[in-house]
Design an enzyme around this catalytic site. Structure first.
Site, mmCIF file in Angstrom:
data_model
loop_
_atom_site.group_PDB
_atom_site.id
_atom_site.type_symbol
_atom_site.label_atom_id
_atom_site.label_comp_id
_atom_site.label_asym_id
_atom_site.label_seq_id
_atom_site.Cartn_x
_atom_site.Cartn_y
_atom_site.Cartn_z
ATOM 1 N N LYS A 111 0.861 -1.183 0.000
ATOM 2 C CA LYS A 111 0.000 0.000 0.000
ATOM 3 C C LYS A 111 0.891 1.224 0.000
ATOM 4 C CE LYS A 111 -4.543 0.615 0.346
ATOM 5 N NZ LYS A 111 -5.554 -0.404 -0.009
HETATM 6 N N1 GLU Z 1 -7.178 0.039 -3.122
HETATM 7 C C1 GLU Z 1 -7.944 -1.104 -3.474
HETATM 8 C C2 GLU Z 1 -8.028 -2.078 -2.305
HETATM 9 O O1 GLU Z 1 -7.910 -1.686 -1.173
HETATM 10 C C3 GLU Z 1 -7.489 -1.748 -4.770
HETATM 11 C C4 GLU Z 1 -6.071 -2.222 -4.819
HETATM 12 C C5 GLU Z 1 -5.623 -2.684 -6.188
HETATM 13 O O2 GLU Z 1 -6.443 -2.709 -7.094
HETATM 14 O O3 GLU Z 1 -4.453 -3.025 -6.312
HETATM 15 O O4 GLU Z 1 -8.292 -3.243 -2.460
#
Ligand code: GLU
Length: 422
Positions: A111
């Site tokens: 993240k």
């Molecule tokens: N931010 C989204 C999540 O928390 C998507 C992450 C992604 O598509 O890599 O799942």
């Protein structure tokens, strides 16, 4: 490794660690595997200086936490928010690991975060900041290393700038370095609404299990952003009644039903729900306690706490957000057997599943129609739902514990099989 001395120590990180500990205990994970599986592999913190439109220079802070890369490149969004911390990003990266593992994607979790309120930046300033962030991350991201995506506060345009910055660096177009791009740059059909579509699909499936006709269902959505609005649109289309919506400015309750398209159009020009007035004005706290069939928290972490968990009044709690329910609230909800929980790692996995499809399409230079994307998404969600519900019945776990143990177990097993280097 002690949590008190961890760089990541924070309430959200502690919450993610507590969840991990409970899951590891529940499956009797060997001590030797616990810390290895739990703690993030690495993180980077960067200073992001940008020129403001008025000529001043401002420096913002940015992070990327890569939790696990044992089963493939790491994957996860970039959150742009004034309150984001490295501890929160680490917790979100952990959840990405369990989520990808649970639904069977060949990814680890990661993240990112940038500490700023994106509404305080002009379009041009946001572009400079997004490009600078990618520039600083170039050595640790890549289609086979770590693949960012949108999260709260970031969007397709931000991904486009990041893809462009990376492509300019490597000297050729590299769409697979980020997902959630505009379709014109290799984005996938259906990615924008994928998280919400997945939440709505699972809600419909669980309502069916509960034998509640969708036309009888009332829906309350906390957080009417990219995810919440897509959940509302899909469930409204299928005949459910949206009776409450909110964002950071407050919420509205209308027992007769709110047309989500009207709210989306309103936000498109007003930028928030303030003064929407399609119903009675209420606070986010009041909204969470409204009697309804489905309560879908779709904003930030830790909104269902020991204070309100005894009072939420739904049949189904659908976690569109990551980490909306605290450990203490979980204990209360486990006693409240009348409430079914669709835990975050299952509930909102549609976003990263379609990100995976986008990455595959980019690597193959072969693009799918939206029907095909959603059909494949539904197949993966059905499979994940069945495996979670089977684990829940077999082990007599809560649905959250069932989902977490499945996700965590696979990561631990991969690490164990790979062994320790050297
Ligand atoms: N931010 C989204 C999540 O928390 C998507 C992450 C992604 O598509 O890599 O799942």
């Amino acid at each position: 490794m002690s949590l008190q001395h961890s760089l990541y120590d924070s309430p959200v990180f502690q919450m993610a660690c507590r969840q991990f500990d409970l899951a590891a205990d529940a499956i009797n994970m060997a001590d030797a595997m616990r810390d290895r599986t739990k703690y993030p592999r690495r993180c980077v913190a960067v200073a992001l200086p940008i020129k403001r439109d008025d000529g001043r220079i401002s420096v913002f802070e940015g992070y990327r936490v890569q939790h696990n890369m044992s089963t493939g490149p790491s994957k996860g969004g970039i959150r742009i928010h004034q309150d984001v911390t490295i501890g929160e990003v680490a917790a979100l990266a952990m959840w990405m690991s369990w989520k990808c593992s649970l639904v069977g994607l060949p990814y680890g979790g990661a993240k990112g975060g940038i500490v700023v309120n994106p509404l305080d930046l002009s379009f041009a300033e946001l572009e400079r900041l997004s490009r600078r962030y990618m520039q600083e991350m170039i050595s640790i991201v890549g289609p086979h290393k770590d693949i960012p995506a949108p999260d709260v506060g970031s969007n397709e345009q931000v991904m486009a700038w990041m893809m462009d910055t990376y492509s300019n660096h490597v000297g050729h177009v590299e769409p697979a370095v980020v997902t959630g791009k505009p379709i014109s740059l290799g984005g996938s059909a259906g990615r924008r609404e994928a998280t919400g579509e997945g939440v709505a699909y699972l809600v419909r499936a669980y309502l069916q299990d509960l034998k509640i006709p969708i036309s009888d269902a009332t829906i309350v959505i906390q957080g009417f952003g990219n995810v919440g609005s897509a959940v509302a649109m899909a469930l409204h289309r299928w005949g459910a009644r949206i009776i409450g919506i909110s964002d950071y400015t407050g919420g509205f309750y209308n027992p007769k039903g709110i047309n989500p398209k009207k709210a989306i159009d309103y936000i498109a020009y007003a930028r928030c729900l303030k003064d929407f007035h399609e119903g009675e004005e209420i606070t986010n706290e009041q909204l969470l306690e409204l009697p309804c069939t489905v309560l879908a928290p779709c904003a930030l972490e830790r909104v269902i706490t020991e204070k309100n968990a005894g009072r939420i009044n739904c049949r189904l709690l659908a976690e569109g957000a990551n980490g909306p329910t605290t450990n203490e609230a979980d204990k209360i909800l486990e006693q409240r057997t009348e409430i079914e929980v669709i835990p975050d790692v299952l509930c909102n996995s549609g976003g990263v599943i379609v990100s995976y499809f986008e990455w595959l399409q980019n690597l193959q230079c072969y693009y799918w129609e939206k029907e095909e994307v959603f059909q494949k998404l539904h197949t993966m969600l059905d499979k994940a739902k069945d495996s979670v519900d089977y684990q829940m019945r077999k082990m007599k776990f809560s649905r959250r514990l069932a989902a977490l143990t499945l996700g965590i177990q696979r990561v631990a097993e991969a690490k164990q099989k790979r062994g320790l280097f050297p």
